[in-house]
Design a protein around this motif. Sequence first.
Motif, short mmCIF file in Angstrom:
data_model
loop_
_atom_site.label_atom_id
_atom_site.label_comp_id
_atom_site.label_asym_id
_atom_site.label_seq_id
_atom_site.Cartn_x
_atom_site.Cartn_y
_atom_site.Cartn_z
N GLN A 186 -8.80 1.20 -4.34
CA GLN A 186 -9.16 0.63 -3.04
C GLN A 186 -8.09 0.91 -2.00
O GLN A 186 -8.39 1.26 -0.85
N SER A 187 -6.82 0.76 -2.37
CA SER A 187 -5.72 0.99 -1.45
C SER A 187 -5.70 2.43 -0.96
O SER A 187 -5.54 2.70 0.24
N ASP A 239 0.82 -1.21 0.00
CA ASP A 239 0.00 0.00 0.00
C ASP A 239 0.86 1.26 0.00
O ASP A 239 0.51 2.27 -0.62
N ARG A 243 -9.04 6.49 4.84
CA ARG A 243 -9.91 6.21 5.98
C ARG A 243 -9.09 6.03 7.26
O ARG A 243 -9.46 6.51 8.33
N ARG A 244 -7.97 5.32 7.13
CA ARG A 244 -7.12 5.09 8.31
C ARG A 244 -6.56 6.40 8.84
O ARG A 244 -6.54 6.64 10.05
N GLN A 262 -8.52 3.11 1.49
CA GLN A 262 -8.25 2.51 2.80
C GLN A 262 -7.27 3.36 3.59
O GLN A 262 -7.44 3.56 4.81
N GLN A 263 -6.25 3.85 2.92
CA GLN A 263 -5.26 4.69 3.62
C GLN A 263 -5.88 6.01 4.08
O GLN A 263 -5.59 6.50 5.19
#
Length: 303
Positions: free
Chosen positions: A42-43, A13, A49-50, A46-47
Amino acid sequence: MTGGRDGLVELRDIEIFLTLAEELHFGRTAERLHVSQARVSQSIKQQERRIGGALFERTSRSVRLTPLGERLRDRLRAGYGEIMSGLDEAAAAARGHAGVLTVGTMATLYKSIAAVIDLFRQRHPQCELRLREILPTDPLGALRAGTVDVGLLWLPVREPDLAVGPVVHTEELVLAVAADHELADRGKVEMEVLGDYPVVYPAGPIPDYMWEQHTPAVTPTGRPIRRALVVATLEEALMGIAGGSVISPIGSGVAATRQRGDLTFLPITGGPVLRYAPVWRSGGETPLVRAFVQAAADARGTG
């Protein structure tokens, strides 16, 4: 670096983020990393959101980093480079491609094999490549003593304890004579002329069959070639030739680096051609030796 469940980020990622930060294009990033465009999207989501914030601004026409994305890129880039360097070094060590490799050859041959040296260093940056000079009068001694791992020597080499690789360089011989020698005014000479004048002979333990390739014992018609001056080094040979007492075939590479007023170098029609190849101890073949021999073969094939 593993386990999204623990709140950590996968190395892949990070690679996706840094590549997208460079390309600023989802399609090119996917193509460069050999993944789907959906995987890249998608990656990044996700990053984001984190982290809790947008890393990229996306429109139908462009992708660009946000200030938050710029800061993250700057912090991650140096660390990622260190991680990948560490992994590369560990992999090289595991393959046996880290360490020191000592390569020996004649002093005048270094420039001629530059492509081999450069390719090996490019492929194996973790290896320290050391270069040592091998005397033509004793081409095998350093190999057998273990002070050289691979020697680039002229052929033939027919020794039961030594292995021979592919030819990496060829060199024509010219005839070296004193500038005031009676042959000096000729535009070129035949090998047969060696039967008319004394020549040099090496003092070292070079096998006779190797020296025969450089200076044969007889002319093409079978006349003996008289050996008159024993020399231990190239400079001793050149001094004797310049003094007029002997003549000698000399590699064209040597001649190119030894232009001087008291010597003349004449092309030899149909003269010997020296073929150089890597030579190593049969019992001392290591992954680094094999890697160098492969680089030699590949550099020759593309040179």
